[in-house]
Structures are given as C-alpha cells and as structure tokens.
Design an enzyme around this catalytic site. Structure first.
Site, PDB file in Angstrom:
ATOM      1  N   SER A   1       0.913  -1.307   0.031  1.00  0.00           N
ATOM      2  CA  SER A   1       0.060  -0.065  -0.002  1.00  0.00           C
ATOM      3  C   SER A   1       0.928   1.325  -0.022  1.00  0.00           C
ATOM      4  O   SER A   1       0.331   2.274  -0.253  1.00  0.00           O
ATOM      5  CB  SER A   1      -0.891  -0.080   1.262  1.00  0.00           C
ATOM      6  OG  SER A   1      -0.126   0.143   2.418  1.00  0.00           O
TER       7      SER A   1
ATOM      8  N   LYS B   1       0.570   4.332   7.010  1.00  0.00           N
ATOM      9  CA  LYS B   1       0.131   5.375   5.840  1.00  0.00           C
ATOM     10  C   LYS B   1       0.631   6.848   5.978  1.00  0.00           C
ATOM     11  O   LYS B   1       1.401   7.265   6.836  1.00  0.00           O
ATOM     12  CB  LYS B   1      -1.365   5.592   6.160  1.00  0.00           C
ATOM     13  CG  LYS B   1      -2.085   4.269   5.999  1.00  0.00           C
ATOM     14  CD  LYS B   1      -2.162   3.431   4.610  1.00  0.00           C
ATOM     15  CE  LYS B   1      -2.795   1.996   4.654  1.00  0.00           C
ATOM     16  NZ  LYS B   1      -2.630   1.196   3.696  1.00  0.00           N
TER      17      LYS B   1
END
Length: 174
Positions: free
Chosen positions: A42, A85
């Site tokens: 990701s 993230k």
C-alpha cells in the site's frame, strides 16, 4: 582466594553492565523508537513490502503531525493492528478525490510520491478535531481512510513517525 574474589567481582561488573544495557534498550524501544516491517504494497514505491523501518515514538511530543508525514498507528476499526500510511487531511480540513486527484479544502494536493492517480472518486470527508485522514501512496491498492468504517486516525492512536528505512537499504523517509 583473592583470585576467586576477583573473578566474582568481574562477573558481577559484567552482570551490572549487561543489566543496565538491557534496561536502557527496552526503555528506548518502548519510549523513544520502535521497529516495524511493512507487510503490504500500500505504500509502494516509497516503502516496499518487507522493508523494515524505524518509527520515532517522540516525533510528536513537541510538534503536531503534518501533511505528508508517514505514520505508524493503530487501525481505527480494530484498535490493535498497526498500519503505516501517509497523512493527507489535517484536523478541520475537507478531503475528497475527483477526476484522479486528491483535493484538500478544494485545492489539488501536490503529490510527487504517488505511483498513479486514483481510479475512483471519494468523499468529501470533513476531518474532525484531533483526527487525521490517511492514505497509502499506492492509492489504487491501499486499504485506507477512504474505506474504513471509522474514517479517521485519532491523534492518541498514532504510534510515531516513520523516519528511516534500514532494510533492505538505508533510506531517510522525510
């Protein structure tokens, strides 16, 4: 007898030194820094699956998280899983995605770290106080704020700021 006493004294000194080192190491890993391994793609191409990172636990003691920071945090929907993230939306901002771009407060976000434009629209999401909207750099392959039941990361759930990749290569992340 003196030789035996000297050996015991030497062993005692070694045990004390190792004990202090162990306590300092544990304290540093619980309070100052920690390590994390990246499990998914990701965040490609910034960090790749299998990369190992140093997370600075005290990064936000004297300052607030900033847009663009890569953070480790507890996933809001279960409170246990650690995610990595990038911060996109700050408290009080509105984040949305249209026509392949991410907009913050109506202005397109400049993002030189993403691999491709987003393939679907999202939002708008208004970020509450003390919360953050986060996304992976590999936007079309990231389970992030856009899709979670609890859309935002609470400030107290942030473990720290990812600062250094140390495996498979050494790279500064900020």
């Amino acid at each position: 007898m003196k030789k035996k006493s000297k050996i015991l004294s030497e062993i005692s000194d070694w045990i004390k030194t190792l004990s202090v080192g162990l306590v300092l190491g544990i304290l540093a890993s619980k309070v100052l820094v920690t390590s994390a391994q990246v499990p998914t793609g990701s965040m490609e191409d910034t960090v790749m699956p299998g990369s190992r990172l140093i997370i600075n636990r005290v990064a936000y003691v004297m300052s607030e998280p900033k847009r663009g920071d890569i953070i480790a945090f507890y996933y809001p929907d279960d409170g246990e899983t650690v995610y990595l993230k990038r911060i996109i939306g700050l408290p009080g901002e509105t984040v949305e995605g249209t026509d392949g771009k991410v907009f913050v407060n109506g202005k397109p976000l400049e993002e030189d770290y993403i691999r491709e434009m987003i393939d679907s629209d999202f939002g708008p999401f208004h970020v509450p106080e003390d919360m953050y909207f986060v996304m992976g750099d590999n936007r079309n392959n990231s389970w992030d704020s856009r899709f979670w039941e609890q859309k935002y990361v609470a400030e107290e759930k942030i473990i720290g700021k990812a600062e250094i990749e140390y495996f498979p290569k050494i790279k500064v992340l900020f």
